[in-house]
Motif scaffolding. Sequence first.
Motif, PDB file in Angstrom:
ATOM      1  N   GLU A 123       0.833  -1.201   0.000  1.00 59.76           N
ATOM      2  CA  GLU A 123       0.000   0.000   0.000  1.00 59.76           C
ATOM      3  C   GLU A 123       0.873   1.259   0.000  1.00 59.76           C
ATOM      4  OE1 GLU A 123      -3.275   0.301  -0.230  1.00 59.76           O
ATOM      5  OE2 GLU A 123      -3.673  -1.855  -0.197  1.00 59.76           O
ATOM      6  N   PRO A 124       0.423   2.309  -0.666  1.00 58.10           N
ATOM      7  CA  PRO A 124       1.178   3.564  -0.681  1.00 58.10           C
ATOM      8  C   PRO A 124       1.460   4.105   0.720  1.00 58.10           C
ATOM      9  CG  PRO A 124      -0.604   3.648  -2.285  1.00 58.10           C
ATOM     10  CD  PRO A 124      -0.791   2.387  -1.500  1.00 58.10           C
ATOM     11  N   THR A 125       0.518   3.962   1.634  1.00 60.80           N
ATOM     12  CA  THR A 125       0.722   4.484   2.993  1.00 60.80           C
ATOM     13  C   THR A 125       1.838   3.738   3.718  1.00 60.80           C
ATOM     14  OG1 THR A 125      -1.095   3.060   3.743  1.00 60.80           O
ATOM     15  CG2 THR A 125      -1.624   5.374   3.261  1.00 60.80           C
ATOM     16  N   VAL A 126       2.017   2.468   3.405  1.00 58.43           N
ATOM     17  CA  VAL A 126       3.106   1.693   4.008  1.00 58.43           C
ATOM     18  C   VAL A 126       4.448   2.214   3.500  1.00 58.43           C
ATOM     19  CG1 VAL A 126       4.155  -0.605   4.159  1.00 58.43           C
ATOM     20  CG2 VAL A 126       1.671  -0.349   4.393  1.00 58.43           C
ATOM     21  N   VAL A 127       4.534   2.455   2.198  1.00 58.39           N
ATOM     22  CA  VAL A 127       5.777   2.994   1.619  1.00 58.39           C
ATOM     23  C   VAL A 127       6.079   4.357   2.233  1.00 58.39           C
ATOM     24  CG1 VAL A 127       6.945   3.746  -0.494  1.00 58.39           C
ATOM     25  CG2 VAL A 127       5.460   1.721  -0.528  1.00 58.39           C
ATOM     26  N   LYS A 128       5.073   5.195   2.358  1.00 58.87           N
ATOM     27  CA  LYS A 128       5.262   6.517   2.976  1.00 58.87           C
ATOM     28  C   LYS A 128       5.784   6.364   4.403  1.00 58.87           C
ATOM     29  CE  LYS A 128       4.750  11.026   3.388  1.00 58.87           C
ATOM     30  NZ  LYS A 128       5.968  11.815   3.223  1.00 58.87           N
ATOM     31  N   GLY A 129       5.263   5.374   5.130  1.00 59.27           N
ATOM     32  CA  GLY A 129       5.747   5.102   6.489  1.00 59.27           C
ATOM     33  C   GLY A 129       7.208   4.699   6.504  1.00 59.27           C
TER      34      GLY A 129
ATOM     35  N   LEU B  74       9.444   5.522   4.258  1.00 59.51           N
ATOM     36  CA  LEU B  74      10.214   6.727   3.931  1.00 59.51           C
ATOM     37  C   LEU B  74      10.320   7.654   5.139  1.00 59.51           C
ATOM     38  CD1 LEU B  74       8.724   7.394   0.385  1.00 59.51           C
ATOM     39  CD2 LEU B  74      11.074   6.669   0.876  1.00 59.51           C
ATOM     40  N   ASP B  75       9.204   7.888   5.805  1.00 57.26           N
ATOM     41  CA  ASP B  75       9.192   8.770   6.974  1.00 57.26           C
ATOM     42  C   ASP B  75      10.055   8.231   8.107  1.00 57.26           C
ATOM     43  OD1 ASP B  75       7.509  10.488   5.611  1.00 57.26           O
ATOM     44  OD2 ASP B  75       5.694   9.887   6.717  1.00 57.26           O
ATOM     45  N   ALA B  76      10.136   6.900   8.218  1.00 56.25           N
ATOM     46  CA  ALA B  76      10.935   6.273   9.270  1.00 56.25           C
ATOM     47  C   ALA B  76      12.424   6.222   8.901  1.00 56.25           C
ATOM     48  CB  ALA B  76      10.426   4.856   9.542  1.00 56.25           C
ATOM     49  N   GLY B  77      12.758   6.662   7.692  1.00 55.81           N
ATOM     50  CA  GLY B  77      14.151   6.677   7.269  1.00 55.81           C
ATOM     51  C   GLY B  77      14.698   5.309   6.889  1.00 55.81           C
ATOM     52  N   GLU B  78      13.809   4.375   6.544  1.00 56.50           N
ATOM     53  CA  GLU B  78      14.289   3.055   6.131  1.00 56.50           C
ATOM     54  C   GLU B  78      15.160   3.178   4.884  1.00 56.50           C
ATOM     55  OE1 GLU B  78      11.960  -0.448   5.969  1.00 56.50           O
ATOM     56  OE2 GLU B  78      10.574   0.272   7.514  1.00 56.50           O
ATOM     57  N   THR B  79      16.141   2.314   4.796  1.00 56.08           N
ATOM     58  CA  THR B  79      17.010   2.280   3.625  1.00 56.08           C
ATOM     59  C   THR B  79      16.300   1.510   2.525  1.00 56.08           C
ATOM     60  OG1 THR B  79      18.959   2.320   5.034  1.00 56.08           O
ATOM     61  CG2 THR B  79      19.265   1.596   2.758  1.00 56.08           C
TER      62      THR B  79
END
Length: 181
Positions: A78-84, A86-91
């Motif tokens: 889901e797009p919201t998971v990807v945004k999460g 990104l926001d969490a700074g995952e590599t």
Amino acid sequence: MTTTTIEPAMTMAEILERIPSAQRALFQRYHVGGCSSCAFQPTDTLEQVCKEHNILDVNEVVQYLERAGEVDAKMTVEPTVVKGWLDAGETLRFIDVREPHEIQLGRVPEAEPMDYTNSQSYMELPKDTKLVFLCKDGARSLDVGAYFVGHKFTNVSSVKGGVDAWRAQVDPTVPAYDIED
């Protein structure tokens, strides 16, 4: 869950009509049908394809293809998971696989445009690199994701619904656009 029955004597065209995700599934698991060196013809039967690619158990392939939709579902996010993430700074590498003219019509600032002029550089990434692919509606990014899984990448995702869903769920400032097929 409903399964779609296929037979080894069916042509690839018939199988792809019944199971649109079959080609992605074949490439992911068996490295068949995703590039010019492993291609098949629509008139080839599944038996012929298996024989030509040294796949001994055609019945196993039939069973796998009948579950091909599950393979796609495992790769979509889901797009919201990807945004999460990104926001969490995952590599991760968040890669927009749309054509440059499409990206100009509706750019997602967080996503890097795929460099088609140096596409081989992606194959040189570590195989456990987290790759997240984005396209207009989620179909092309599934194809690209399957290509990478077929090349032994282990952490691949495709944004469910693509840019259209990203705009609806994450960033309404991304312009909407239509493309002609």
